[in-house]
Design a protein around this motif. Structure first.
Motif, mmCIF file in Angstrom:
data_model
loop_
_atom_site.group_PDB
_atom_site.id
_atom_site.type_symbol
_atom_site.label_atom_id
_atom_site.label_comp_id
_atom_site.label_asym_id
_atom_site.label_seq_id
_atom_site.Cartn_x
_atom_site.Cartn_y
_atom_site.Cartn_z
ATOM 1 N N THR A 1 0.806 -1.224 0.000
ATOM 2 C CA THR A 1 0.000 0.000 0.000
ATOM 3 C C THR A 1 0.841 1.277 0.000
ATOM 4 O OG1 THR A 1 -0.123 -0.072 2.407
ATOM 5 C CG2 THR A 1 -1.927 -1.116 1.178
ATOM 6 N N SER A 2 2.058 1.190 0.563
ATOM 7 C CA SER A 2 2.927 2.359 0.637
ATOM 8 C C SER A 2 4.354 1.891 0.917
ATOM 9 C CB SER A 2 2.454 3.329 1.717
ATOM 10 O OG SER A 2 2.532 2.719 2.986
ATOM 11 N N PHE A 3 5.279 2.839 0.830
ATOM 12 C CA PHE A 3 6.667 2.541 1.165
ATOM 13 C C PHE A 3 7.362 3.836 1.551
ATOM 14 C CE2 PHE A 3 6.481 3.363 -3.334
ATOM 15 C CZ PHE A 3 7.614 4.093 -3.629
ATOM 16 N N SER A 4 8.504 3.707 2.183
ATOM 17 C CA SER A 4 9.285 4.882 2.556
ATOM 18 C C SER A 4 10.752 4.628 2.252
ATOM 19 C CB SER A 4 9.088 5.239 4.029
ATOM 20 O OG SER A 4 9.447 4.152 4.843
ATOM 21 N N LEU A 5 11.453 5.706 1.919
ATOM 22 C CA LEU A 5 12.878 5.658 1.619
ATOM 23 C C LEU A 5 13.585 6.666 2.504
ATOM 24 C CD1 LEU A 5 12.688 5.694 -2.285
ATOM 25 C CD2 LEU A 5 12.807 3.714 -0.775
ATOM 26 N N GLN A 6 14.691 6.251 3.080
ATOM 27 C CA GLN A 6 15.445 7.152 3.957
ATOM 28 C C GLN A 6 16.758 7.536 3.300
ATOM 29 O OE1 GLN A 6 16.444 5.616 7.819
ATOM 30 N NE2 GLN A 6 16.874 7.646 8.618
ATOM 31 N N ASN A 7 17.009 8.849 3.243
ATOM 32 C CA ASN A 7 18.294 9.353 2.763
ATOM 33 C C ASN A 7 19.393 8.952 3.735
ATOM 34 O OD1 ASN A 7 16.899 10.656 0.723
ATOM 35 N ND2 ASN A 7 16.946 12.645 1.719
ATOM 36 N N ARG A 8 20.603 8.785 3.230
ATOM 37 C CA ARG A 8 21.721 8.491 4.119
ATOM 38 C C ARG A 8 21.908 9.629 5.105
ATOM 39 N NH1 ARG A 8 26.965 6.171 1.333
ATOM 40 N NH2 ARG A 8 27.655 6.602 3.441
ATOM 41 N N ASN A 9 22.349 9.283 6.291
ATOM 42 C CA ASN A 9 22.513 10.259 7.364
ATOM 43 C C ASN A 9 23.945 10.773 7.388
ATOM 44 O OD1 ASN A 9 21.788 11.839 9.491
ATOM 45 N ND2 ASN A 9 21.994 10.231 11.022
ATOM 46 N N ASN A 10 24.312 11.466 6.333
ATOM 47 C CA ASN A 10 25.627 12.109 6.261
ATOM 48 C C ASN A 10 25.538 13.231 5.237
ATOM 49 O OD1 ASN A 10 25.739 10.870 3.774
ATOM 50 N ND2 ASN A 10 27.117 9.264 4.426
ATOM 51 N N ARG B 1 16.484 16.590 -0.126
ATOM 52 C CA ARG B 1 17.922 16.354 0.010
ATOM 53 C C ARG B 1 18.381 16.235 1.469
ATOM 54 N NH1 ARG B 1 21.249 18.326 -4.482
ATOM 55 N NH2 ARG B 1 19.869 19.034 -6.140
ATOM 56 N N ALA B 2 17.487 16.427 2.418
ATOM 57 C CA ALA B 2 17.866 16.480 3.828
ATOM 58 C C ALA B 2 18.528 15.184 4.290
ATOM 59 C CB ALA B 2 16.640 16.771 4.686
ATOM 60 N N SER B 3 19.613 15.336 4.974
ATOM 61 C CA SER B 3 20.354 14.196 5.513
ATOM 62 C C SER B 3 19.487 13.411 6.488
ATOM 63 C CB SER B 3 21.610 14.712 6.222
ATOM 64 O OG SER B 3 22.331 13.662 6.783
ATOM 65 N N GLY B 4 19.352 12.109 6.244
ATOM 66 C CA GLY B 4 18.584 11.246 7.133
ATOM 67 C C GLY B 4 17.072 11.340 6.992
ATOM 68 N N ALA B 5 16.583 12.133 6.042
ATOM 69 C CA ALA B 5 15.132 12.311 5.887
ATOM 70 C C ALA B 5 14.462 11.012 5.456
ATOM 71 C CB ALA B 5 14.831 13.397 4.864
ATOM 72 N N MET B 6 13.316 10.714 6.054
ATOM 73 C CA MET B 6 12.477 9.583 5.663
ATOM 74 C C MET B 6 11.355 10.142 4.793
ATOM 75 S SD MET B 6 12.038 6.249 5.960
ATOM 76 C CE MET B 6 12.732 5.629 7.491
ATOM 77 N N VAL B 7 11.270 9.683 3.549
ATOM 78 C CA VAL B 7 10.270 10.184 2.612
ATOM 79 C C VAL B 7 9.244 9.073 2.376
ATOM 80 C CG1 VAL B 7 9.880 11.204 0.350
ATOM 81 C CG2 VAL B 7 12.047 11.616 1.538
ATOM 82 N N ASP B 8 7.958 9.396 2.606
ATOM 83 C CA ASP B 8 6.876 8.420 2.474
ATOM 84 C C ASP B 8 6.184 8.549 1.124
ATOM 85 O OD1 ASP B 8 7.229 7.478 5.131
ATOM 86 O OD2 ASP B 8 6.111 9.215 5.867
#
Length: 89
Positions: free
Chosen positions: A3-12, A43-50
């Protein structure tokens, strides 16, 4: 049923964040069908995008097909991928 997914940017401080991508499914792991296109600008470091799917997907295999990065490099980075689903009736 996905139904959905999320991707997290690297935290650096890496600038190689993903941009355009498709969600694809397969019943055999060989032949893939594109179901929906997505684009990211976070582009935010560590951001979780849904991301929510327009229609739930019933599938055996799923892949995210990344087409490019926000910086134009031939590569991109991710920290985490999460899928949300419910059992098919």
């Amino acid at each position: 049923m996905i139904t959905s997914f999320s991707l997290q940017n690297r935290n650096n401080t890496t600038p190689n964040v993903y941009k355009d991508f498709d969600i694809q499914t397969s019943v055999d792991g060989v032949n893939w069908v594109t179901h929906e296109f997505f684009s990211n600008s976070n582009r935010a470091s560590g951001a979780m995008v849904d991301y929510s799917l327009a229609n739930p997907l019933a599938t055996k295999y799923v892949r995210l097909y990344f087409k490019n990065s926000l910086t134009g490099h031939a590569f991109m980075n991710l920290a985490e991928v999460n899928f949300s689903a419910y059992p098919e009736n």
